[in-house]
Enzyme design. Structure first.
Site, PDB file in Angstrom:
ATOM      1  N   ASP A  32      -3.484 -10.996   4.055  1.00 42.27           N
ATOM      2  CA  ASP A  32      -3.502 -10.594   2.442  1.00 42.27           C
ATOM      3  C   ASP A  32      -4.133 -11.505   1.660  1.00 42.27           C
ATOM      4  OD1 ASP A  32      -2.152 -10.515   0.057  1.00 42.27           O
ATOM      5  OD2 ASP A  32      -1.123  -8.407   0.840  1.00 42.27           O
ATOM      6  N   ILE A  33      -4.804 -11.418   0.755  1.00 43.86           N
ATOM      7  CA  ILE A  33      -5.495 -11.893  -0.276  1.00 43.86           C
ATOM      8  C   ILE A  33      -4.491 -12.818  -0.885  1.00 43.86           C
ATOM      9  CG2 ILE A  33      -6.058 -10.355  -2.027  1.00 43.86           C
ATOM     10  CD1 ILE A  33      -8.844 -11.523  -1.925  1.00 43.86           C
ATOM     11  N   ASN A  92       4.717   0.046   0.986  1.00 46.18           N
ATOM     12  CA  ASN A  92       4.890   0.751  -0.231  1.00 46.18           C
ATOM     13  C   ASN A  92       4.310   2.033  -0.393  1.00 46.18           C
ATOM     14  OD1 ASN A  92       5.948  -2.012  -0.929  1.00 46.18           O
ATOM     15  ND2 ASN A  92       4.217  -2.895  -1.590  1.00 46.18           N
ATOM     16  N   GLY A  98       5.459   0.795  -5.476  1.00 49.31           N
ATOM     17  CA  GLY A  98       4.792  -0.438  -5.405  1.00 49.31           C
ATOM     18  C   GLY A  98       3.494  -0.342  -4.878  1.00 49.31           C
ATOM     19  N   GLN A  99       2.947   0.945  -4.350  1.00 49.32           N
ATOM     20  CA  GLN A  99       1.641   0.881  -3.702  1.00 49.32           C
ATOM     21  C   GLN A  99       0.531   0.730  -4.769  1.00 49.32           C
ATOM     22  OE1 GLN A  99       1.094   4.657  -1.575  1.00 49.32           O
ATOM     23  NE2 GLN A  99      -0.786   3.520  -0.614  1.00 49.32           N
ATOM     24  N   HIS A 105      -0.805   1.388   4.286  1.00 48.91           N
ATOM     25  CA  HIS A 105      -0.812  -0.245   4.915  1.00 48.91           C
ATOM     26  C   HIS A 105       0.449  -0.497   5.041  1.00 48.91           C
ATOM     27  CE1 HIS A 105      -1.315  -0.440   0.626  1.00 48.91           C
ATOM     28  NE2 HIS A 105      -0.619  -1.658   0.685  1.00 48.91           N
TER      29      HIS A 105
END
Length: 118
Positions: A32-33, A92, A98-99, A105
């Site tokens: 995750d970034i 999510n 919250g997507q 994913h």
């Protein structure tokens, strides 16, 4: 199916750089970034599936493979083993869920738990 405008489709195709965790013909995993835990990576199907709300019986095998793969990758990425250790899997779905990226994913997070309160 690949969506040429989808961020995660582009990452899985190698068009956008990522810190790869795993890949095969159906699944791509990358860090995750903006991690929320010491271990935080995403598992995405290469198939463009907008959300869990779009999953159908035909996707059961793929989703099952993702769920079975998550524990192995979590350990490889530094999560401590069960039962003392562990990880969280979160999906999510939709705006209220919250997507942020409209490609299904799974977040896999482990290590210290910032989601605990107090």
């Amino acid at each position: 199916m690949h969506d040429p405008n989808c961020l995660f489709c582009k990452i899985a195709a190698g068009e956008i750089p990522s810190r790869k965790v795993y890949e095969d013909e159906e699944i791509f995993a990358f860090h995750d970034i903006h991690p929320h835990a010491p271990v935080h990576f995403l598992l995405v199907p290469r198939l463009h599936l907008p959300s869990m709300a779009h999953a159908e019986p035909v996707h059961a095998g793929l989703l099952g493979r993702m769920m079975v793969l998550a524990p192995r990758l979590a350990l490889e990425q530094g999560c401590r083993p069960y039962p003392e250790g562990g990880f969280r899997i979160m999906v999510n779905t939709g705006q209220e869920g919250g997507q942020e990226v409209q490609h299904l994913h799974m977040h896999v997070m482990g290590g210290s738990r910032p989601w605990l309160k107090g």
